[in-house]
Design an enzyme around this catalytic site. Structure first.
Site, mmCIF file in Angstrom:
data_model
loop_
_atom_site.group_PDB
_atom_site.id
_atom_site.type_symbol
_atom_site.label_atom_id
_atom_site.label_comp_id
_atom_site.label_asym_id
_atom_site.label_seq_id
_atom_site.Cartn_x
_atom_site.Cartn_y
_atom_site.Cartn_z
ATOM 1 N N SER A 23 -28.647 -16.119 -15.962
ATOM 2 C CA SER A 23 -29.479 -16.227 -17.160
ATOM 3 C C SER A 23 -28.753 -15.572 -18.323
ATOM 4 O O SER A 23 -27.932 -14.653 -18.127
ATOM 5 C CB SER A 23 -30.825 -15.521 -16.926
ATOM 6 O OG SER A 23 -31.518 -15.320 -18.141
ATOM 7 N N TYR A 40 -35.395 -8.094 -14.478
ATOM 8 C CA TYR A 40 -34.792 -9.431 -14.515
ATOM 9 C C TYR A 40 -33.393 -9.361 -15.107
ATOM 10 O O TYR A 40 -32.432 -9.909 -14.543
ATOM 11 C CB TYR A 40 -35.687 -10.356 -15.326
ATOM 12 C CG TYR A 40 -35.214 -11.789 -15.365
ATOM 13 C CD1 TYR A 40 -35.331 -12.606 -14.237
ATOM 14 C CD2 TYR A 40 -34.673 -12.347 -16.522
ATOM 15 C CE1 TYR A 40 -34.912 -13.931 -14.267
ATOM 16 C CE2 TYR A 40 -34.256 -13.663 -16.565
ATOM 17 C CZ TYR A 40 -34.378 -14.449 -15.435
ATOM 18 O OH TYR A 40 -33.967 -15.758 -15.462
#
Length: 243
Positions: A134, A148
């Site tokens: 990501s 995350y």
């Protein structure tokens, strides 16, 4: 003839969203696909639609995962897609057990699956490891998403380190950043109040949705599988750089 005819692939987090789209794209290019996720109904539906094998397991459950992978047999391709974005909010306020659980899913779960199949890939002198990363892995990370961001940065380093180890063996390892994809994860992220996640996080993801700027799972899946079919090794490829 598909580019992946005769190959066997495993996709984690394959029960819905991007993972399901990756499973379909791999199948379309000729691979037999093992679809792995926690939710049995979703996994079975996706596996049936791609003519693949349903594998019901949580990547965070080491014993169950090992048993399911052993039953599936060898894989030439691993796409480590399973991941969670929670817990969201300031680090000082989030539940530490949830933070640890997120790292166990996003990093350790991926490592477990790769480790299960890497010896066979090396023995056969062909294999593809693709980890789904990501933009949150880039400094300073995604606001209000410490777990995350930290997990995706760790996953990138794992992948790049692995790539150095397997260079020249016929096995490759690459990370991909598929963009902000219109999936249930985005719906979950938008469900949090501005007070909880902060104005920057809240306004960014609501804005992307309202302006219609989220990517389709199918477009991002094609990007991911293009990396699978390439001979690249040791790359972190962002879909934004390819558009």
């Amino acid at each position: 003839m598909g580019a992946l005819d005769g190959r066997t692939a495993l996709v984690t987090g394959g029960g819905r969203g991007l993972g399901a789209a990756i499973a379909q794209e791999l199948s379309d290019r000729g691979a037999h696909v093992g679809v792995l996720a926690r939710s049995a109904p979703e996994v079975r539906q996706v596996a049936a639609s791609v003519g693949g094998t349903a594998l019901v397991a949580d990547v965070a459950d080491a014993d169950r995962l090992a048993s399911v992978l052993q039953g599936f047999g060898e894989a030439d391709i691993v796409v480590a897609n399973a991941g969670v974005v929670w817990p969201l909010g300031p680090f000082a306020d989030v539940d530490l057990q949830e933070w640890e659980a997120a790292l166990n899913i996003n990093v350790v779960g991926a490592v477990r699956v790769v480790r299960a199949y890497l010896p066979g890939m090396l023995q056969r002198r062909w294999g593809r490891v693709v980890t789904v990363s990501s933009g949150a892995a880039k400094a300073p990370g995604m606001p209000s998403a410490n777990a995350y961001s930290s997990s995706k940065a760790a996953l990138d380093m794992f992948t790049l380190h692995l790539a150095r180890e397997v260079d020249g063996t016929g096995v490759t390892a690459n990370a991909v950043r598929p963009g902000v994809v219109d999936t249930e994860m985005q719906t979950f992220m938008r469900s949090h109040s501005r007070d909880r996640v902060g104005a920057e996080f809240h306004d960014r993801f609501h804005g992307l949705h309202e302006r219609g700027e989220l990517l389709s799972a199918q477009d991002s899946a094609r990007f991911v599988v293009d990396v699978v079919t390439s001979d690249s090794n040791g790359t972190v490829t962002d879909i934004r750089d390819a558009r």
